[in-house]
Design a protein around this motif. Structure first.
Motif, PDB file in Angstrom:
ATOM      1  N   LYS A   1      -6.414   9.037  -2.318  1.00  0.00           N
ATOM      2  CA  LYS A   1      -5.430   9.937  -1.706  1.00  0.00           C
ATOM      3  C   LYS A   1      -5.312  11.236  -2.507  1.00  0.00           C
ATOM      4  CE  LYS A   1      -0.776   9.092  -0.020  1.00  0.00           C
ATOM      5  NZ  LYS A   1       0.287   8.061   0.084  1.00  0.00           N
TER       6      LYS A   1
ATOM      7  N   LEU B   1      -4.350  -0.939  -3.746  1.00  0.00           N
ATOM      8  CA  LEU B   1      -3.368   0.122  -3.991  1.00  0.00           C
ATOM      9  C   LEU B   1      -3.876   1.102  -5.044  1.00  0.00           C
ATOM     10  CD1 LEU B   1      -0.461   1.166  -3.471  1.00  0.00           C
ATOM     11  CD2 LEU B   1       0.294  -0.299  -5.348  1.00  0.00           C
TER      12      LEU B   1
ATOM     13  N   THR C   1       5.012   9.165  -3.284  1.00  0.00           N
ATOM     14  CA  THR C   1       5.881   8.248  -2.540  1.00  0.00           C
ATOM     15  C   THR C   1       6.657   7.395  -3.553  1.00  0.00           C
ATOM     16  OG1 THR C   1       4.118   6.575  -2.410  1.00  0.00           O
ATOM     17  CG2 THR C   1       4.316   8.073  -0.548  1.00  0.00           C
TER      18      THR C   1
ATOM     19  N   GLN D   1       0.847  -1.192   0.000  1.00  0.00           N
ATOM     20  CA  GLN D   1       0.000   0.000   0.000  1.00  0.00           C
ATOM     21  C   GLN D   1       0.881   1.240   0.000  1.00  0.00           C
ATOM     22  OE1 GLN D   1      -2.413   1.631  -1.039  1.00  0.00           O
ATOM     23  NE2 GLN D   1      -4.045   0.440  -0.027  1.00  0.00           N
ATOM     24  N   THR D   2       0.288   2.397  -0.329  1.00  0.00           N
ATOM     25  CA  THR D   2       1.018   3.659  -0.237  1.00  0.00           C
ATOM     26  C   THR D   2       0.620   4.331   1.080  1.00  0.00           C
ATOM     27  OG1 THR D   2       1.209   5.892  -1.172  1.00  0.00           O
ATOM     28  CG2 THR D   2      -0.771   4.671  -1.771  1.00  0.00           C
ATOM     29  N   PHE D   3       1.625   4.730   1.835  1.00  0.00           N
ATOM     30  CA  PHE D   3       1.362   5.277   3.166  1.00  0.00           C
ATOM     31  C   PHE D   3       1.856   6.720   3.273  1.00  0.00           C
ATOM     32  CE2 PHE D   3       1.946   0.681   3.725  1.00  0.00           C
ATOM     33  CZ  PHE D   3       0.771   0.349   4.371  1.00  0.00           C
ATOM     34  N   SER D   4       1.030   7.542   3.887  1.00  0.00           N
ATOM     35  CA  SER D   4       1.477   8.879   4.248  1.00  0.00           C
ATOM     36  C   SER D   4       1.155   9.058   5.716  1.00  0.00           C
ATOM     37  CB  SER D   4       0.744   9.941   3.421  1.00  0.00           C
ATOM     38  OG  SER D   4       1.106   9.855   2.070  1.00  0.00           O
TER      39      SER D   4
END
Lengths: 257, 257
Positions: free
Chosen positions: B204, B197, B215, A112-115
């Motif tokens: 997002k 994802l 990212t 997953q993409t995390f911020s």
């Protein structure tokens, strides 16, 4: 597997340790190179933190290395005493990077993409597990199953390919959004107008095969529009080249079908 | 504006006429070059159809040209008698393409990706309106307002830029999904794993600024991962070149911030 030390306090480390914490797994300690990050995350988890590798707790059930690929070897080198079960969370590093440091090691890779500023729902996130030890593998599957219903045994080669696919699917896609936003700003058009398109494009790819769902001038090979778009990009040579190149790639993929 | 003739029966024509029909606007007739498409759409709308430009009904309130940019001029040339209010639905064509064919003309551009097999919710779709006539402009805004709550006056130059931004945001993004899927298939990994994802990356970008939300290895300039990814792509020279090129573009955009 109730006591975890989190090595790292970046985007992934933050979101993963919050998810574990919420599901009753104790984060014993957070390690980070910088006091600010270590303190911020430890504050959220109500646990201790350290910025000294030597002060990392020795009695945890699991050490999760969620630092950048670059930082991982140097952190490992500083750990002088052999530690227990260790995993990293990286897409492109093999599991056996731990070979000389721990007996039982593995990978716990949430795709997953995390911020830091955006909370994600872990329950749908695929977690890719790998381990050299059958016992640790079983424990990792159980741990992953506590925060997600999508747990997978994936070997290092497949995981690397997943990471590569994720770079295209997430990072490159996000760059396309950034370019769209920049282009609109040039002509004073609100980025809001693109949002329903961004969402529908993604939702469509969940339902239909993306190759068959492809629309737009490149797949139709509409040269007139493509030429006019390229001309419109003459002040942005990088975007212009990218436009031509991605269009050609779309056309080639569809001709090859 | 209650009687509309739909010129075209492709993805956009299908979804748009269904949305109008559902909101009580009568589609009088469908024109398409091919019997199959004309018949299929007319069947859904319970109206007549024709494949002869000369048999297009003369008494409609609005003629919507939802054909490809390439086909539009030739259809127009075949229409010998001057017709009433006309609009097209194209992103990159100026409104005045109708100058020699109609007195009142304009554009009705729904900014979305359409497939025949996927129904879209029109209420959020931005509809971009333009017209040479104040009366027609008002009528188009009202008509658009019946199917969407996102109606915008957008001039031809801005609309062209919107279309260009949409190509990056939608068509190029979808190509990134296709590449991701293809890469996973090579290593026998299920495309399903990419879906959370894909969705999170889009969601997002609706909440955070996509440039700051970027990212991945390119924005961190993690050369080691990038080199290893490029090596993994050595059997796909097009994807390899694309990998390098998009990564450079990401890096440049972030350095320029």
């Amino acid at each position: 597997m109730q006591k975890v030390v989190m090595i790292g306090a970046g985007n992934l480390a933050t979101q993963l340790s919050l998810a574990l914490h919420e599901h009753g797994i104790e984060i014993l300690q957070v390690y980070s190179k910088t006091v600010e990050s270590a303190k911020a995350l430890a504050g959220k988890l109500d646990c201790s933190f350290t910025i000294s590798v030597k002060k990392i707790e020795k009695n945890a059930d699991l050490y999760v290395f969620a630092v950048s690929d670059k930082a991982l070897p140097s952190v490992l080198d500083e750990i002088l005493v052999p530690i227990g079960n260790v995993v990293h969370t990286a897409g492109s590093l093999p599991a056996d990077i731990f070979e000389n440091y721990a007996e039982n090691y593995g990978v716990f890779y949430p795709l997953q993409t995390f911020s830091k500023e955006r909370k994600v729902e872990f329950s749908n996130i695929p977690i890719c597990i790998e381990s050299n030890s059958m016992k640790l593998r079983t424990d990792l599957i159980e741990l992953a199953g506590q925060i997600s219903k999508s747990v997978h045994l994936i070997n290092s080669e497949q995981r690397k390919q997943l990471h590569l696919a994720a770079v295209f699917t997430c990072n490159f896609t996000n760059h396309m959004y950034s370019i769209g936003q920049k282009l609109l700003a040039e002509k004073d058009v609100d980025y809001e107008l693109l949002k329903p398109l961004i969402l529908e494009t993604a939702q469509k790819a969940l339902q239909l095969d993306p190759v068959s769902a492809q629309t737009g001038p490149a797949v139709r090979f509409d040269e007139e529009i493509m030429n006019s778009h390229e001309k419109a990009l003459k002040h942005s040579p990088v975007f212009q080249k990218l436009y031509r190149f991605v269009s050609e790639s779309i056309y080639k993929m569809h001709k090859g079908k």
